[in-house]
Design a protein around this motif. Structure first.
Motif, short mmCIF file in Angstrom:
data_model
loop_
_atom_site.label_atom_id
_atom_site.label_comp_id
_atom_site.label_asym_id
_atom_site.label_seq_id
_atom_site.Cartn_x
_atom_site.Cartn_y
_atom_site.Cartn_z
N ARG A 11 19.26 68.93 36.60
CA ARG A 11 19.05 69.67 35.37
C ARG A 11 18.59 71.09 35.69
O ARG A 11 17.72 71.30 36.54
N VAL A 12 19.19 72.05 35.00
CA VAL A 12 18.85 73.46 35.19
C VAL A 12 18.46 74.04 33.84
O VAL A 12 19.22 73.94 32.86
N PRO A 64 14.41 93.85 34.08
CA PRO A 64 14.48 93.63 32.62
C PRO A 64 15.52 92.60 32.20
O PRO A 64 15.33 91.87 31.22
N HIS A 65 16.62 92.52 32.93
CA HIS A 65 17.72 91.61 32.58
C HIS A 65 17.63 90.28 33.32
O HIS A 65 18.57 89.49 33.29
N ALA A 66 16.52 90.01 34.00
CA ALA A 66 16.44 88.88 34.93
C ALA A 66 16.54 87.53 34.24
O ALA A 66 16.30 87.39 33.03
N THR A 67 16.90 86.53 35.04
CA THR A 67 16.96 85.14 34.62
C THR A 67 15.98 84.33 35.45
O THR A 67 15.85 84.55 36.66
N VAL A 68 15.31 83.39 34.81
CA VAL A 68 14.48 82.39 35.49
C VAL A 68 15.22 81.06 35.45
O VAL A 68 15.78 80.68 34.41
N ALA A 69 15.24 80.36 36.56
CA ALA A 69 15.88 79.04 36.62
C ALA A 69 14.89 78.01 37.15
O ALA A 69 14.38 78.16 38.26
N ILE A 70 14.59 77.00 36.33
CA ILE A 70 13.77 75.87 36.75
C ILE A 70 14.70 74.67 36.86
O ILE A 70 15.40 74.34 35.89
N MET A 71 14.73 74.01 38.01
CA MET A 71 15.73 72.98 38.22
C MET A 71 15.22 71.86 39.11
O MET A 71 14.28 72.03 39.87
N ASP A 76 14.00 82.35 25.75
CA ASP A 76 15.43 82.17 25.43
C ASP A 76 16.00 81.23 26.49
O ASP A 76 16.34 81.65 27.60
N VAL A 77 16.08 79.94 26.16
CA VAL A 77 16.34 78.90 27.15
C VAL A 77 17.66 78.18 26.86
O VAL A 77 17.95 77.83 25.71
N ALA A 78 18.44 77.96 27.91
CA ALA A 78 19.64 77.14 27.83
C ALA A 78 19.54 76.04 28.88
O ALA A 78 19.21 76.31 30.03
N GLU A 79 19.83 74.81 28.47
CA GLU A 79 19.76 73.67 29.39
C GLU A 79 21.15 73.30 29.86
O GLU A 79 22.11 73.28 29.08
N HIS A 80 21.25 72.98 31.15
CA HIS A 80 22.51 72.55 31.75
C HIS A 80 22.23 71.29 32.56
O HIS A 80 21.27 71.24 33.33
N ARG A 81 23.09 70.28 32.40
CA ARG A 81 22.91 69.01 33.11
C ARG A 81 24.18 68.70 33.91
O ARG A 81 25.30 68.77 33.37
N PHE A 82 23.99 68.34 35.18
CA PHE A 82 25.11 68.04 36.06
C PHE A 82 24.91 66.66 36.69
O PHE A 82 23.96 66.46 37.44
N PRO A 83 25.80 65.70 36.37
CA PRO A 83 25.67 64.38 37.01
C PRO A 83 26.01 64.46 38.49
O PRO A 83 26.92 65.19 38.90
N VAL A 84 25.26 63.73 39.29
CA VAL A 84 25.44 63.73 40.73
C VAL A 84 25.36 62.29 41.23
O VAL A 84 24.39 61.59 40.94
N CYS A 96 13.19 75.41 42.49
CA CYS A 96 14.02 74.22 42.70
C CYS A 96 13.16 73.07 43.22
O CYS A 96 12.62 73.15 44.34
N ARG A 97 13.00 72.03 42.41
CA ARG A 97 12.16 70.87 42.75
C ARG A 97 10.75 71.30 43.14
O ARG A 97 10.11 70.68 43.99
N SER A 98 10.26 72.37 42.55
CA SER A 98 8.98 72.94 42.99
C SER A 98 8.03 73.27 41.85
O SER A 98 6.82 73.37 42.07
N TYR A 99 8.53 73.47 40.64
CA TYR A 99 7.71 73.99 39.55
C TYR A 99 6.50 73.10 39.27
O TYR A 99 5.40 73.59 38.99
#
Length: 286
Positions: free
Chosen positions: A275-276, A148-155, A209-217, A127-130
């Motif tokens: 953005r996630v 094996p089923h893990a998710t990575v989130a860059i945001m 395998d990437v999905a983008e999500h955007r949230f207005p703030v 989060c705000r670190s990558y």
């Protein structure tokens, strides 16, 4: 528990040290929709574990401890000891039955403590670190340690330096008058944008395998709140100024500027977008 990995240099440690105490108070947290999105990746998992890289003062674990009551373990990694001290202070009262290990070291060099039964993380977060890390190295590390089923989130959501509004442009110009035209990234260093996008890094990794999500703030800032936030940044924290008098002079100028703008033009509003990027190994169960 806190443990240290080797090779953190003093200049890397110092990048955010002067702002650590201000983080929990002045850094915006995660928006609720983003927290629900992350929590959803852990739905149905028994005793899930989180690996938070570049944890700062623990904003991601703090949010998920509330949203995921069955969270069982958190590994929180940062190169800054002062940040980890504040993370422990913030997270300790919230843990309940969840266990916590704070790791002082680089994200790409992280490994579970030898001889300890550390659960494989179901969720790995940046989060705000990558952009401060060896990103490809951190993604490769995540592949080695994650379930094996893990998710990575860059945001993340940018900063008041990158946000384009009339009041932030004037603030940026004031910072440049005090510290020089280049965006600072610690003492004596200019910020360099990543050579390639997060999406390109993910595409080149096993997490393709990437999905983008955007949230207005929408955030409304007070002049004092902006000053507190600036103390947490790599481009305007107190450690970048030659002495406390110069920093005090900057803060006086910034407060006068922001107060004048708010009085004449109305509230200091930041229309941000959080953005996630949720990434998984192709073919892994969702």
């Amino acid at each position: 528990m806190t443990r240290s990995e080797p090779d953190v240099r003093p200049e890397q440690e110092a990048l955010f040290s002067t702002g650590a105490e201000h983080y929990a108070r002045h850094r915006p947290g995660l928006p609720d929709p983003a927290v629900h999105l992350l929590a959803g990746t852990l739905a149905g998992r028994t005793g899930p574990a989180l690996l938070d890289l570049g944890t700062g003062t623990g904003q991601v674990p703090r949010a998920l401890l509330a949203a995921v009551p069955h969270l069982a373990h958190v590994e929180a990694v940062d190169v800054n000891r002062a940040m980890l001290v504040n993370a422990r202070r913030a997270l300790g009262p919230l843990l309940g039955g969840c266990t916590l290990t704070l790791v002082h070291g680089f994200a790409h060099a992280y490994a579970p403590a030898p001889g300890m039964a550390v659960p494989a993380p179901d969720l790995v977060t940046f989060c705000r670190s990558y952009h401060w890390m060896d990103g490809p190295g951190a993604l490769a590390m995540a592949d080695r340690v994650a379930a094996p089923h893990a998710t990575v989130a860059i945001m993340g959501d940018g900063s008041l330096w990158t946000h384009d509004a009339g009041w932030t442009r004037q603030l940026r110009e004031l910072i440049q008058r005090h510290l020089g035209a280049a965006r600072r990234a610690g003492t004596g260093t200019a910020y360099t944008a990543p050579a390639r996008s997060y999406e390109d890094d993910l595409a080149a990794s096993v997490w393709s395998d990437v999905a983008e999500h955007r949230f207005p703030v929408a955030r409304t800032w007070t002049p004092r709140g902006v000053l507190g936030y600036l103390r947490t940044t790599s481009f305007a924290n107190a450690g970048l100024f030659p002495d406390s008098a110069r920093h005090d002079a900057f803060e006086a100028d910034a407060h006068a500027l922001l107060t004048g703008i708010a009085d004449q033009e109305g509230p200091l509003v930041e229309q941000a977008e959080f953005r996630v990027l949720l990434a998984r190994r192709p073919g892994s169960a969702r």
